[in-house]
Design a protein around this motif. Structure first.
Motif, PDB file in Angstrom:
ATOM      1  N   GLN A 148      20.504  27.889  31.111  1.00  0.00           N
ATOM      2  CA  GLN A 148      21.074  26.865  31.972  1.00  0.00           C
ATOM      3  C   GLN A 148      21.624  27.422  33.279  1.00  0.00           C
ATOM      4  N   GLY A 149      21.841  28.738  33.337  1.00  0.00           N
ATOM      5  CA  GLY A 149      22.468  29.314  34.511  1.00  0.00           C
ATOM      6  C   GLY A 149      23.976  29.102  34.480  1.00  0.00           C
ATOM      7  N   ALA A 150      24.683  29.782  35.368  1.00  0.00           N
ATOM      8  CA  ALA A 150      26.137  29.692  35.352  1.00  0.00           C
ATOM      9  C   ALA A 150      26.716  30.276  36.625  1.00  0.00           C
ATOM     10  N   GLU A 151      27.990  29.920  36.876  1.00  0.00           N
ATOM     11  CA  GLU A 151      28.788  30.563  37.905  1.00  0.00           C
ATOM     12  C   GLU A 151      29.975  31.243  37.230  1.00  0.00           C
ATOM     13  N   VAL A 152      30.237  32.490  37.617  1.00  0.00           N
ATOM     14  CA  VAL A 152      31.300  33.283  37.015  1.00  0.00           C
ATOM     15  C   VAL A 152      32.167  33.847  38.132  1.00  0.00           C
TER      16      VAL A 152
ATOM     17  N   GLU B 213      36.904  39.199  45.390  1.00  0.00           N
ATOM     18  CA  GLU B 213      36.521  39.161  46.800  1.00  0.00           C
ATOM     19  C   GLU B 213      35.984  40.536  47.206  1.00  0.00           C
ATOM     20  N   GLY B 214      34.974  40.509  48.070  1.00  0.00           N
ATOM     21  CA  GLY B 214      34.403  41.756  48.547  1.00  0.00           C
ATOM     22  C   GLY B 214      33.451  42.404  47.563  1.00  0.00           C
ATOM     23  N   SER B 215      32.915  41.620  46.608  1.00  0.00           N
ATOM     24  CA  SER B 215      31.987  42.155  45.618  1.00  0.00           C
ATOM     25  C   SER B 215      30.560  42.193  46.171  1.00  0.00           C
ATOM     26  N   PHE B 216      29.685  42.902  45.439  1.00  0.00           N
ATOM     27  CA  PHE B 216      28.304  43.086  45.878  1.00  0.00           C
ATOM     28  C   PHE B 216      27.399  43.003  44.658  1.00  0.00           C
ATOM     29  N   GLU B 217      26.382  42.146  44.715  1.00  0.00           N
ATOM     30  CA  GLU B 217      25.451  41.987  43.591  1.00  0.00           C
ATOM     31  C   GLU B 217      24.304  42.977  43.772  1.00  0.00           C
ATOM     32  N   LEU B 218      24.176  43.907  42.822  1.00  0.00           N
ATOM     33  CA  LEU B 218      23.275  45.044  42.998  1.00  0.00           C
ATOM     34  C   LEU B 218      21.802  44.668  42.875  1.00  0.00           C
ATOM     35  N   LEU B 219      21.456  43.726  42.014  1.00  0.00           N
ATOM     36  CA  LEU B 219      20.042  43.425  41.774  1.00  0.00           C
ATOM     37  C   LEU B 219      19.398  42.684  42.942  1.00  0.00           C
ATOM     38  N   THR B 220      20.187  41.883  43.651  1.00  0.00           N
ATOM     39  CA  THR B 220      19.656  41.170  44.819  1.00  0.00           C
ATOM     40  C   THR B 220      20.009  41.863  46.134  1.00  0.00           C
ATOM     41  N   GLY B 221      20.983  42.778  46.060  1.00  0.00           N
ATOM     42  CA  GLY B 221      21.424  43.459  47.264  1.00  0.00           C
ATOM     43  C   GLY B 221      22.207  42.566  48.202  1.00  0.00           C
ATOM     44  N   LYS B 222      22.933  41.589  47.638  1.00  0.00           N
ATOM     45  CA  LYS B 222      23.661  40.643  48.478  1.00  0.00           C
ATOM     46  C   LYS B 222      25.158  40.698  48.179  1.00  0.00           C
ATOM     47  N   GLU B 223      25.947  40.495  49.232  1.00  0.00           N
ATOM     48  CA  GLU B 223      27.386  40.390  49.049  1.00  0.00           C
ATOM     49  C   GLU B 223      27.719  39.075  48.358  1.00  0.00           C
ATOM     50  N   THR B 224      28.762  39.112  47.548  1.00  0.00           N
ATOM     51  CA  THR B 224      29.212  37.896  46.871  1.00  0.00           C
ATOM     52  C   THR B 224      30.719  37.959  46.723  1.00  0.00           C
ATOM     53  N   SER B 225      31.385  36.881  46.995  1.00  0.00           N
ATOM     54  CA  SER B 225      32.844  36.843  46.897  1.00  0.00           C
ATOM     55  C   SER B 225      33.269  35.545  46.233  1.00  0.00           C
ATOM     56  N   GLY B 226      34.211  35.661  45.325  1.00  0.00           N
ATOM     57  CA  GLY B 226      34.748  34.478  44.667  1.00  0.00           C
ATOM     58  C   GLY B 226      34.016  34.123  43.405  1.00  0.00           C
ATOM     59  N   THR B 227      32.697  33.935  43.486  1.00  0.00           N
ATOM     60  CA  THR B 227      31.878  33.654  42.301  1.00  0.00           C
ATOM     61  C   THR B 227      30.514  34.307  42.465  1.00  0.00           C
ATOM     62  N   VAL B 228      29.857  34.515  41.340  1.00  0.00           N
ATOM     63  CA  VAL B 228      28.460  34.925  41.356  1.00  0.00           C
ATOM     64  C   VAL B 228      27.671  33.872  40.590  1.00  0.00           C
ATOM     65  N   THR B 229      26.540  33.484  41.134  1.00  0.00           N
ATOM     66  CA  THR B 229      25.678  32.500  40.487  1.00  0.00           C
ATOM     67  C   THR B 229      24.556  33.230  39.762  1.00  0.00           C
ATOM     68  N   VAL B 230      24.418  32.917  38.464  1.00  0.00           N
ATOM     69  CA  VAL B 230      23.356  33.501  37.656  1.00  0.00           C
ATOM     70  C   VAL B 230      22.328  32.414  37.378  1.00  0.00           C
ATOM     71  N   ALA B 231      21.099  32.650  37.747  1.00  0.00           N
ATOM     72  CA  ALA B 231      20.039  31.670  37.536  1.00  0.00           C
ATOM     73  C   ALA B 231      19.760  31.526  36.036  1.00  0.00           C
TER      74      ALA B 231
END
Length: 672
Positions: free
Chosen positions: A633-637, A641-659
């Motif tokens: 179903q996917g989720a937001e977790v 702040e100031g985090s970085f998602e390694l698999l996509t190489g994108k910055e993310t802050s506050g929440t990360v969206t998982v497909a």
């Protein structure tokens, strides 16, 4: 000397068996390995018959080419000693090295691990081939690790022949100080006229007319584990003498069905702990088994470890061998990394055309590169390259589950009050609600240092020695929170029942006393009442319990023990000690464990929707949060702040969206 695996980033690969294929295939293997991002393969695991075609005569020409080819292509070798599969010529020369089963039948060669672990001829031959490999390849630039043997005890954990009997007696004489009276006392041989007057009278617990002595059987399990360990250390020492800086490992089998070896004793002997893990087709939620196995392996290693084998799809040895669902290959692999794996490897690189494992999946399947498996293998290689910085980070946990192989072996011996008790089932029942809540868990021995844990759980500790019992008691008395499951503390290290009531060694710290167990029949529930959810039930076990300082949290609501406490709690300063005298249904057990951990001040790693797994590894400068969606179903977790998602190489802050069905790995700044 600390010996480490010199492979950059997360190791990736599998068992490579090019001897099964014509030489013209090898160049294609190298090209495909580079395409997939493979940087480590295990070679030579089952090649004894080709490396030593007759006793003392070696042919290394094929292996020379393979190792050179790997090095030329930038791929490291985990070079195996091939001692799990002695060749036919060895058994023709040494038929006495064949193993015997409990009924006295000598088993034939024709598969793998068909040798007696105590055979002098086998040991001599194994050390000879190990020495030949070490002498030839100690300085080969491709060799980055030694793979000793393969899956010790998988098929020959015990041999009951006369050679094994003599080795067992030597082991017993060492254990009991060459004092036969001490053995008779430990085994309780006054019962059934089993007293021994001469060491030669002592045999393995072979098939007999009635139930074998339980301590005899327990010591036999200990001996069998130690005997195989002695083979590992002997081979390792031969390799280490030739290549002092190259790490050595052997692949454990920390999974649901294998219980032959005491890995607490084995783990300190390995430079790098590695593990094989395969899913059971009958498990409706295999992701929980992956997490449990990974947490236990990480605990054995006291840090990162290597997944030596798992499958890209179906295995070949179950009644029904199911393929993996779309996305599962990737989720499974990254779930192992989340639990501390610094390497991901499969059995095997190229799927076999012939042999007993021809239907076992591989990185290059029968269908070749025009397959979903190959696409997933290539994608996973890119993922692991993106996670290179995660290597070396460790898990963090405030909860410890007590795990002891002696206790597992003893609980499952015959003539228990209930033959329905399965150690790992009980552990998983307690582990599962913690997994669902996102709570990090370590596994510990009963005598481990517990000072860093807010909560210690012992789902079952039927057997515990005085040191372990005192350690757990001291932890609770000192303000820790301890929860103990039924039928714990009942016997000492010799399987002698502790007298004066149950739960034996833990009566005082738990503040309860029971004089008689009332095990429940399969499928027979008992209703529970009190501070538990509506409709709460227990199964497997009940007992006539009375309070001796503790308070009743829940009681049996029906049956012969109606009104008797079933769940109790005793305060110890800032901590408490809980006792669960039955196995509550999953909803009730989860509610009780939630209460216990909240009382202990233990919070989840991160709040997440049900079915979304969250695990954390801690590095020197950042945390790595793994978020795995098992719901589709996917989720937001929430993330820092100031985090970085390694698999996509994108910055993310506050929440990360998982497909849906996907994985995210977030680098979070330290301190969050």
């Amino acid at each position: 000397m600390k010996r480490t695996l010199s492979v950059p980033g997360i190791a990736y690969g599998g068992d490579y068996n090019p001897e099964q294929w014509p030489e013209e295939v090898w160049a294609e293997d190298m090209r495909l390995m580079r395409e997939a991002g493979v940087n480590l393969v295990s070679v030579g695991i089952f090649s004894w018959a080709l490396l030593e075609p007759s006793e003392g005569v070696y042919d290394f020409s094929r292996l020379d080419k393979i190792l050179d080819l790997l090095h030329d292509n930038g791929i490291a070798a985990d070079l195996a000693t091939p001692t799990a599969a002695p060749p036919a010529w060895f058994f023709r020369a040494h038929p006495e090295a064949l193993p015997a089963d409990r009924d006295g039948r000598t088993l034939s060669y024709g598969s793998r691990q068909t040798f007696c672990p105590s055979s002098p001829a086998y040991r001599q031959a194994a050390l000879r081939i190990a020495g030949a490999l070490a002498g030839r390849y100690a300085d080969h630039p491709a060799v980055r690790m030694w793979h000793v043997h393969n899956e010790y005890g998988c098929h020959n954990a015990a041999c009951y022949c006369d050679t094994s009997a003599a080795a067992f007696r030597r082991w017993l004489r060492d254990r009991y100080g060459d004092d036969l009276a001490a053995l008779n006392h430990a085994w309780g041989t006054a019962f059934w006229s089993q007293w021994y007057y001469d060491w030669e009278e002592v045999l393995p617990p072979r098939a007999t007319g009635a139930v074998s002595n339980p301590t005899h059987q327990l010591d036999w399990r200990r001996f069998c584990s130690d005997e195989l360990l002695s083979l590992y250390t002997a081979e390792r020492d031969v390799l280490r003498a030739a290549a002092p800086t190259v790490p050595a490992t052997t692949n454990f089998m920390v999974n649901f069905s294998f219980d032959a070896l005491d890995y607490w004793r084995w783990a300190p002997e390995l430079d790098l702990v590695s593990n094989d893990h395969y899913l059971r087709s009958t498990d409706p939620e295999p992701q929980i088994d992956i997490a449990l196995s990974g947490d236990l392996t990480r605990s054995l290693a006291h840090g990162p470890w290597l997944l030596m084998e798992h499958s890209t799809g179906a295995v070949n040895w179950q009644p029904v061998n199911r393929a993996k669902s779309p996305g599962q290959l990737r989720r499974d692999a990254l779930a192992h990394v989340a639990r501390g794996a610094d390497g991901i490897a499969y059995f095997q690189w190229r799927q076999s055309k012939a042999g007993a494992e021809q239907w076992h999946s591989a990185m290059v399947p029968h269908a070749g590169t025009d397959s979903r498996i190959w696409q997933d293998v290539v994608r996973l290689g890119a993922d692991l390259k993106a996670l290179a910085e995660v290597r070396g980070s460790t898990g963090t946990a405030e909860v410890a589950i007590v795990w002891e192989w002696d206790a597992r072996w003893a609980l499952e011996l015959p003539s228990q009050p209930s033959g329905e008790l399965r150690y790992l089932d009980l552990v998983r029942a307690w582990y599962e609600p913690l997994w669902r809540s996102g709570v990090a868990v370590d596994f510990v021995r009963p005598d481990a240092d517990l000072t860093g844990y807010r909560l210690v759980l012992a789902p079952n500790l039927y057997l515990v020695d005085e040191a372990g019992a005192a350690n757990l008691t001291s932890y609770a008395a000192g303000g820790g929170t301890l929860a103990v499951g039924f039928h714990s503390g009942a016997v000492d290290e010799n399987c002698h029942a502790r007298l004066a009531g149950y739960p034996g060694a833990f009566r005082e710290v738990l503040g309860v006393r029971s004089d008689e167990p009332f095990p429940l029949l399969p499928g027979e529930p008992v209703a529970l009442s009190g501070a538990v959810p509506d409709g709460a039930t227990g199964s497997l076990w009940s007992e006539r319990l009375r309070l001796a300082g503790a308070e009743a949290v829940a009681s049996y609501a029906d049956g012969p023990l109606a009104g008797v406490p079933a769940v109790t709690r005793l305060a110890h300063g800032t901590g408490s000690a809980w006792y669960l005298a039955t196995l509550p249904d999953p909803v009730t057990l989860a509610a009780l464990l939630d209460r216990v951990r909240e009382e202990a001040g233990v919070a989840p790693v991160r709040t997440a929707p049900p079915g979304v797994e969250v695990a954390r590894r801690r590095g020197p400068e950042a945390d790595y949060l793994f978020v795995i969606d098992h719901t589709g179903q996917g989720a937001e977790v929430p993330v820092a702040e100031g985090s970085f998602e390694l698999l996509t190489g994108k910055e993310t802050s506050g929440t990360v969206t998982v497909a849906p069905g996907d994985v995210a790995v977030v680098r979070e700044p330290r301190g969050q």
